[in-house]
Design a protein around this motif. Structure first.
Motif, short mmCIF file in Angstrom:
data_model
loop_
_atom_site.label_atom_id
_atom_site.label_comp_id
_atom_site.label_asym_id
_atom_site.label_seq_id
_atom_site.Cartn_x
_atom_site.Cartn_y
_atom_site.Cartn_z
N GLY A 1 -24.16 25.63 -34.02
CA GLY A 1 -24.85 25.88 -35.28
C GLY A 1 -26.32 26.10 -35.01
O GLY A 1 -26.82 25.85 -33.92
N MET B 1 -24.62 30.50 -37.78
CA MET B 1 -23.57 30.09 -36.86
C MET B 1 -23.75 30.97 -35.62
O MET B 1 -23.92 32.19 -35.75
N GLU C 1 -22.39 22.69 -35.84
CA GLU C 1 -20.99 23.00 -35.52
C GLU C 1 -20.62 22.08 -34.37
O GLU C 1 -21.31 22.06 -33.34
#
Ligand code: CUA
Length: 153
Positions: free
Chosen positions: A101, A112, A137
């Motif tokens: 991320g 992303m 992420e």
């Protein structure tokens, strides 16, 4: 008679919902909007602009600076960077390994980073201060330690 009306109503509603999902997924693009260009993730270190991460002044573009980040488990390069206040900056980032991320706390930058793709975002840092960049992420055991910092001065 009423049963027939309800049946038609139900089927119509179903078709409408399925169409909405279909259109949003395939037509509007079920992909991060900023991922346009592609890159070989194994050659990030030798591919411009990722061979020289950091801030760079540019001429003749809509933005004043390009700020290049390379993400890899579990760090960003650069780990810290200074940006002049009020400058229009194009953030350009990619990853060398897995999905990471790229969220800049306190701003609306939230990208992303996908292997093989280049994520970009043009923004202006109007307020001085430190902006923490975090990985949002899950990317492995060091995920929570992954961060960088933009210092707007
Ligand atoms: Cu990188 Cu989580």
């Amino acid at each position: 008679k009423f049963e027939k009306i309800w049946l038609i109503f139900g089927i119509t509603t179903l078709i409408v919902f399925l169409s909405v999902i279909g259109v949003s997924a395939f037509y509007l693009g079920n992909q991060p909007p900023s991922c346009l260009a592609t890159i070989n993730p194994e050659k990030v270190d030798t591919t411009a602009p990722f061979d020289k991460p950091g801030l760079k002044k540019v001429e003749g573009k809509e933005w004043d600076y390009e700020l290049v980040f390379v993400a890899s488990a579990f760090a960003y390069n650069p780990g810290q960077v200074e940006v002049p206040k009020g400058a229009k900056v194009k953030v350009i980032a990619t990853t060398k390994d897995v999905i990471h991320g790229f969220q800049v706390a306190g701003t609306n930058i939230n990208m992303m980073l996908e292997p093989g793709y280049i994520s970009e975002y043009v923004t202006t840092f109007d307020k001085a201060g430190d902006y923490l960049i975090v990985c949002n992420e899950y990317c492995g055991v060091g995920h929570h330690m992954m961060s960088s910092k933009i210092e707007v001065v």
